[in-house]
Design a protein around this motif. Structure first.
Motif, PDB file in Angstrom:
ATOM      1  N   ILE A  25      10.409 -10.006  45.868  1.00 42.46           N
ATOM      2  CA  ILE A  25       9.792 -11.323  46.074  1.00 42.46           C
ATOM      3  C   ILE A  25       9.982 -11.750  47.540  1.00 42.46           C
ATOM      4  N   LYS A  84       6.887   1.860  33.689  1.00 38.65           N
ATOM      5  CA  LYS A  84       7.773   1.058  34.542  1.00 38.65           C
ATOM      6  C   LYS A  84       8.740   0.230  33.703  1.00 38.65           C
ATOM      7  N   PRO A 121      11.359 -16.037  38.470  1.00 33.65           N
ATOM      8  CA  PRO A 121      10.800 -15.110  37.484  1.00 33.65           C
ATOM      9  C   PRO A 121      10.180 -13.894  38.183  1.00 33.65           C
ATOM     10  N   TYR A 122      10.489 -12.704  37.660  1.00 29.87           N
ATOM     11  CA  TYR A 122      10.044 -11.467  38.303  1.00 29.87           C
ATOM     12  C   TYR A 122       9.601 -10.470  37.238  1.00 29.87           C
ATOM     13  N   SER A 123       8.607  -9.690  37.573  1.00 31.08           N
ATOM     14  CA  SER A 123       8.010  -8.756  36.609  1.00 31.08           C
ATOM     15  C   SER A 123       8.967  -7.655  36.149  1.00 31.08           C
ATOM     16  N   GLN A 141       1.267  -4.528  43.914  1.00 28.56           N
ATOM     17  CA  GLN A 141       1.889  -5.837  43.710  1.00 28.56           C
ATOM     18  C   GLN A 141       0.900  -6.935  44.072  1.00 28.56           C
ATOM     19  N   ASP A 165       2.524 -12.504  45.464  1.00 27.43           N
ATOM     20  CA  ASP A 165       3.884 -13.025  45.345  1.00 27.43           C
ATOM     21  C   ASP A 165       4.936 -11.925  45.262  1.00 27.43           C
ATOM     22  N   GLY A 166       4.498 -10.670  45.185  1.00 27.42           N
ATOM     23  CA  GLY A 166       5.469  -9.584  45.054  1.00 27.42           C
ATOM     24  C   GLY A 166       5.747  -9.187  43.607  1.00 27.42           C
ATOM     25  N   GLN A 167       4.975  -9.750  42.677  1.00 27.52           N
ATOM     26  CA  GLN A 167       5.098  -9.311  41.278  1.00 27.52           C
ATOM     27  C   GLN A 167       4.369  -7.981  41.127  1.00 27.52           C
ATOM     28  N   THR A 168       4.978  -7.062  40.383  1.00 31.45           N
ATOM     29  CA  THR A 168       4.348  -5.770  40.163  1.00 31.45           C
ATOM     30  C   THR A 168       3.069  -5.953  39.355  1.00 31.45           C
ATOM     31  N   PHE A 214       2.634 -18.552  36.823  1.00 29.85           N
ATOM     32  CA  PHE A 214       3.610 -19.040  37.787  1.00 29.85           C
ATOM     33  C   PHE A 214       3.375 -18.449  39.190  1.00 29.85           C
ATOM     34  N   ARG A 215       3.492 -19.307  40.213  1.00 26.24           N
ATOM     35  CA  ARG A 215       3.427 -18.836  41.603  1.00 26.24           C
ATOM     36  C   ARG A 215       4.725 -19.184  42.334  1.00 26.24           C
ATOM     37  N   ILE A 216       5.053 -18.397  43.366  1.00 30.60           N
ATOM     38  CA  ILE A 216       6.329 -18.544  44.059  1.00 30.60           C
ATOM     39  C   ILE A 216       6.503 -19.922  44.701  1.00 30.60           C
ATOM     40  N   LEU A 236       5.958 -16.274  33.726  1.00 32.36           N
ATOM     41  CA  LEU A 236       4.971 -15.464  34.450  1.00 32.36           C
ATOM     42  C   LEU A 236       3.630 -15.474  33.734  1.00 32.36           C
ATOM     43  N   ASN A 283      12.886   0.164  33.568  1.00 27.36           N
ATOM     44  CA  ASN A 283      13.723  -1.045  33.577  1.00 27.36           C
ATOM     45  C   ASN A 283      14.768  -0.989  32.471  1.00 27.36           C
TER      46      ASN A 283
END
Lengths: 261, 421
Positions: A106, B177, A55-57, B298, B301-304, A78-80, A74, B181
């Motif tokens: 990620i 943003k 899952p990604y923003s 971010q 975890d790299g989530q924006t 959720f964490r990686i 998310l 997308n």
């Protein structure tokens, strides 16, 4: 012979005279335990390769069904780390090759070397990176190679022969042939572009090409299976999981693989 | 000359930033766009047509206006510098955005595309794109965060009047943003007939270089105008930075003049400690979003991370890759300006000079105030050029709320502001 886990899974399907069946499910949807159970159901009902989506923003390649599912995941915090736990659980419970499908930031945030190390440690077969093109992948390729993991790049209907050669060269496991110009989601018919992508990628040196995007019926699977090494299904499975849980995922997988009508 | 050259930097990379972190499906279109852009830059007919439109339609060159009463207010008791505004607010459609849009629409026409799509935050870029589409007889779809369609209802109406379809984007943070997308999702499926008019110096190559090129006229004019008026280069140039297109446009004219200090002001929102801001350079770290490697807000975890600013146009969690490079080299200094500091400068310009700036541009004005105060007595012989990137008509409702200018809400009648919020 190949030492690629994913290629081996595709080859053993080929030995049975059928295309490999590759199923996508988002990590942690609707929760960690259910997503593991659904992936196991998928394998029991004919999946050779499992894709665990991270899952990604900002999922620019995903249509509404997958977006909605990953947004929910998310939202619950959720964490990686959960991705690696799921990969490990599915790998232990089944003999399928388990790939992670992730947008590149990620990986970038964790560091390619660390991401590859943790993926290998969890027993994962490799990763599909939908927004990473070979031109930008030097660091990633070095990282996965250090652990013998597969790296799957996408080929599009608009890719030139030169680019297809580069994609074939950069990929290990298989090349992901994008069947149409668009985002993920079920479609009525398989675009005629799909066969062109497969042929082009093979002519450019790809050994195995699997086709995804828009595949949602047994008829699609049969049509694509006639020319591709594998068929990738995502949205139809995610919708089934959302509406009917792991059992529904198993039922639709059995239907798509032709085990049940 | 021993000074490093920064002008005319070409993509795809600016130092370690930029590139193409994009799905393969779009690479062919980006290649096609890059060759069209390279050919157009050196094509006399194209350049002549672009310059004609810039003059006859946009109204270029834009003025350079000295604002002595604002400068005196900025200086307080101390000596005041000379402050000049580069008046992009006077362009047709009310901001610098039209420079880029006309250029890209001309390119789209060369490529045989008949449909333009765009993202918009404050609505300025969407309005400019809808305008160009009307002018060129093209179809137009503008993606706008649902939150922004509420904040900028007037611009939504404007785009619809111009014949564009406005699509509110209801996922994610519902801001800029997420609109990008959605525009990218459209483009992947429609690239054969459609050009994506990206509105800032971000995104995959060639957008950062190309969008800057269409805005370079801002800095070229400003440099010539200030030399004509004062006989020397300014001591500082200030601009607001969201994605950073007006800033790249004005900075570019001065990049190789080391005596000119360049300042980019990011949206500090409610303050960096609050977590509610859009200061990607100040508090971000390297990452990839929307096709480019740059500074990015971010999480671990790299989530924006969702950005926040009182100005929708700066509400973006990353920044153009050339800015990231210029920050690392130290050529440009980037600092956050809070909502409160920005609104003080907004109010001061309205009251002292009769110019209502866009809230985005008010960040650059606040920067000029901050510089003036930091200079103390030395301010007397100095000059600043401020990029006034847009006009504030669209922001009157926000300002009225901020300064409590509306009659008390008794639940019966909407206030008579002349603006629908």
């Amino acid at each position: 012979m190949t030492d690629s886990k994913t290629a081996a899974a595709i080859d053993s399907a080929a030995a049975e005279g059928r295309p490999a069946f590759i199923g996508y499910l988002p990590a942690g949807f609707p929760d960690k335990e259910t997503s593991i159970a659904a992936a196991i159901e998928l394998v029991r009902n004919g999946a050779d390769v499992i894709e665990i989506g991270v899952p990604y923003s900002d999922p620019v390649m995903d249509g509404p069904v997958i977006q909605q599912a990953t947004t929910e995941v998310l939202a619950r915090g959720f964490r990686i780390a959960e991705v690696f736990e799921i990969v490990e659980a599915v790998t232990q419970a089944t003999d399928a090759a388990v790939l992670v499908m992730t947008y590149y930031n990620i990986i970038d945030r964790m560091g390619p070397a660390e991401f590859a190390r943790r993926l290998a440690e969890a027993g994962g077969a490799g990763a599909i990176t939908p927004d990473l093109i070979p031109d930008e992948a030097e660091e990633w390729i070095a990282a996965v190679d250090a652990h013998g993991l597969d790296r799957v790049f996408l080929a599009a209907p608009t890719s030139t022969p030169q680019r297809l050669a580069r994609i074939a060269e950069a990929s290990r496991g298989f090349v992901y042939g994008v069947s149409l110009m668009g985002v993920t989601g079920a479609r009525e018919a398989v675009s005629e572009a799909a066969e062109r992508v497969v042929r082009g990628a093979k002519e450019a040196g790809a050994q195995r090409v699997c086709v995804g995007l828009g595949v949602s019926t047994r008829a699609h699977v049969e049509e694509i299976g006639a020319y591709a090494d594998g068929v990738i299904v995502g949205t139809a499975l995610v919708a089934a999981l959302r509406d009917g849980g792991p059992q529904a995922v198993g039922r639709i997988a059995a239907e798509l693989t032709g085990r049940e009508i | 000359m021993s000074t490093p050259r920064y002008r005319n930097a070409e993509g795809p990379y600016f130092g370690r930033y930029g590139g193409r972190w994009m799905p393969e499906s779009l690479v062919a279109a980006l290649d096609e766009l890059e060759s069209a852009f390279r050919a157009a830059k050196t094509d006399e007919d194209f350049v002549a047509e672009y310059q004609r439109l810039s003059r006859d339609y946009t109204g270029r060159p834009s003025l350079l206006t000295e604002v002595p009463r604002f400068a005196a207010e900025a200086a307080g008791q101390g000596p005041a510098p000379r402050i000049f505004l580069k008046r992009e607010d006077l362009n047709h459609t009310g901001s610098h955005k039209i420079n880029n849009v006309l250029g890209q629409a001309l390119l789209a026409r060369r490529l045989g595309k008949t449909r333009l799509i765009a993202e918009t935050g404050a609505g300025q870029h969407g309005v400019a794109t809808a305008t160009a589409a009307a002018l060129f007889g093209m179809e137009c779809v503008v993606y706008m965060g649902a939150e922004d369609t509420r904040r900028q209802a007037l611009n939504v109406a404007r785009m619809r009047l111009l014949g564009a379809e406005v699509v509110p984007v209801a996922h994610g943070a519902q801001t800029l943003k997420d609109a990008i997308n959605e525009a990218l999702r459209d483009w992947v499926a429609s690239v054969e007939t459609t050009h994506y008019v990206l509105g800032t110096v971000a995104g995959p190559h060639p957008f950062p270089e190309m969008v800057r090129w269409f805005h370079q006229v801002i800095g070229e004019e400003a440099r010539e105008q200030i030399l004509q008026i004062t006989g020397r280069l300014p001591d500082a140039v200030t601009a607001c930075v969201g994605g950073g297109s007006n800033a790249m446009g004005i900075f570019h004219g001065f990049l190789d003049d080391p005596e000119v200090a360049l300042y980019g002001y990011e949206a500090g929102g409610e303050g960096l400690d609050s977590g509610r801001h859009a200061s990607a350079i100040t508090l971000g770290r390297s990452g990839v979003l929307h096709g480019a490697r740059s500074y990015l807000m971010q999480d671990a975890d790299g989530q924006t991370v969702d950005s926040h600013s009182i100005s929708a146009g700066l509400d973006y969690p990353s920044v153009g890759p050339e800015h990231a490079y210029l920050a690392d080299t130290g050529r440009v200094r980037y600092e956050p300006v809070t909502d409160a500091e920005c609104m003080d400068a907004f109010e001061a310009l309205c009251r002292t000079e009769g110019i209502i700036p866009a809230i985005e541009s008010a960040h650059a004005l606040a920067g000029a105030v901050r510089l003036t105060r930091s200079w103390g007595a030395e301010a007397a012989n100095r000059s600043i050029v401020v990029s006034l990137s847009g006009r504030g008509d669209k922001d009157v409702a926000t300002a009225a709320e901020w300064f409590d200018l509306l009659p008390p809400q008794d639940g019966s009648e909407a206030p008579e502001t002349g603006v629908q919020a």
